[in-house]
Design a protein around this motif. Structure first.
Motif, short mmCIF file in Angstrom:
data_model
loop_
_atom_site.label_atom_id
_atom_site.label_comp_id
_atom_site.label_asym_id
_atom_site.label_seq_id
_atom_site.Cartn_x
_atom_site.Cartn_y
_atom_site.Cartn_z
N LEU A 13 -54.15 38.12 -80.75
CA LEU A 13 -54.81 38.52 -79.50
C LEU A 13 -54.43 39.92 -79.01
CD1 LEU A 13 -54.95 35.25 -77.37
CD2 LEU A 13 -56.86 36.52 -78.35
N PRO A 14 -53.16 40.36 -79.05
CA PRO A 14 -52.85 41.70 -78.53
C PRO A 14 -53.65 42.81 -79.23
CG PRO A 14 -50.82 40.47 -78.81
CD PRO A 14 -51.92 39.65 -79.42
N LEU B 16 -49.01 32.11 -73.60
CA LEU B 16 -49.26 31.29 -74.80
C LEU B 16 -48.27 31.62 -75.91
CD1 LEU B 16 -53.16 31.40 -74.90
CD2 LEU B 16 -51.75 29.37 -74.52
N ALA B 17 -47.95 32.90 -76.07
CA ALA B 17 -47.01 33.31 -77.12
C ALA B 17 -45.61 32.76 -76.86
CB ALA B 17 -46.98 34.83 -77.24
N ARG C 9 -50.69 29.89 -83.92
CA ARG C 9 -49.85 31.07 -84.09
C ARG C 9 -50.71 32.26 -84.54
NH1 ARG C 9 -44.85 31.94 -84.11
NH2 ARG C 9 -44.24 29.79 -84.04
N SER C 10 -51.60 32.01 -85.47
CA SER C 10 -52.47 33.08 -85.96
C SER C 10 -53.36 33.63 -84.85
CB SER C 10 -53.33 32.53 -87.10
OG SER C 10 -54.32 33.44 -87.47
N ALA D 162 -53.98 24.49 -75.96
CA ALA D 162 -53.57 25.89 -76.07
C ALA D 162 -54.46 26.65 -77.04
CB ALA D 162 -52.11 25.98 -76.51
N LEU D 163 -54.83 26.00 -78.14
CA LEU D 163 -55.72 26.66 -79.11
C LEU D 163 -57.08 26.93 -78.49
CD1 LEU D 163 -56.08 27.70 -81.99
CD2 LEU D 163 -56.79 25.40 -82.64
N GLY D 164 -57.58 25.98 -77.71
CA GLY D 164 -58.85 26.19 -77.03
C GLY D 164 -58.79 27.37 -76.08
N GLU D 165 -57.68 27.49 -75.35
CA GLU D 165 -57.52 28.63 -74.43
C GLU D 165 -57.46 29.94 -75.21
OE1 GLU D 165 -54.57 30.16 -70.84
OE2 GLU D 165 -54.18 28.23 -71.79
#
Length: 172
Positions: free
Chosen positions: A67-68, A110-111, A61-62, A139-142
């Motif tokens: 990312l934006p 992802l979000a 989540r963090s 997903a965290l890796g991506e």
């Protein structure tokens, strides 16, 4: 003499019977306690997996929700560097915008796949929790890959900024 021997043998058979009953009782007790320990260990494993999953949820989540802002900073930085170097309308700018658009779409995907803010995984089996952990890990890796890419962009832009400043200082 035969009577004493018979009495001892009778006594030994009672002792043997008593020891057999004691052995059976301790075997049953050991089985029950072993089963309880096995169940308790299973519950602890499930608790550990739930805790690990919740930590993974917080981490992803963090990263995903940060990312934006990182993409915006990288876009502004790259646009400024390309403009300062006279390449504002170049293919490099088009490439950067295309990369930012694709990674922005990945971030949104992802979000949307993020779990609830404070999920309760009590009803999940250990196998289901392990599957969720694997999904979070992927997903965290991506997400970290996207973040790493734009952190490298920012570092490259900082070096380019230093080079532009050094070049201007030589001429002015």
């Amino acid at each position: 003499m035969r009577g004493a021997f018979s009495a001892v043998m009778d006594w030994l058979s009672y002792v043997s019977l008593g020891l057999s009953v004691l052995g059976a009782a301790s075997g049953c007790l050991g089985t029950v306690l072993g089963w309880r320990g096995y169940r308790r260990a299973g519950k602890m494993k499930t608790l550990d997996l739930r805790l690990e999953l919740r930590k993974g949820d917080a981490e992803i989540r963090s990263v995903v929700l940060g990312l934006p802002e990182l993409l915006d900073r990288a876009k502004q930085s790259r646009e400024h560097i390309l403009a300062a170097s006279g390449r504002a309308q170049s293919g490099a700018m088009l490439f950067c915008r295309d990369e930012l658009r694709k990674d922005g779409e990945r971030q949104q995907r992802l979000a949307q796949a993020l779990p609830a803010a404070d999920p309760d995984y009590r009803g999940y089996s250990p196998e289901a929790i392990e599957e969720e952990l694997v999904r979070r890990h992927v997903a965290l890796g991506e997400a970290k890959g996207i973040a790493s890419k734009y952190e490298c962009w920012l570092a490259d832009d900082n070096q380019a900024r230093a080079q532009i400043t050094a070049n201007r200082a030589r001429f002015f």
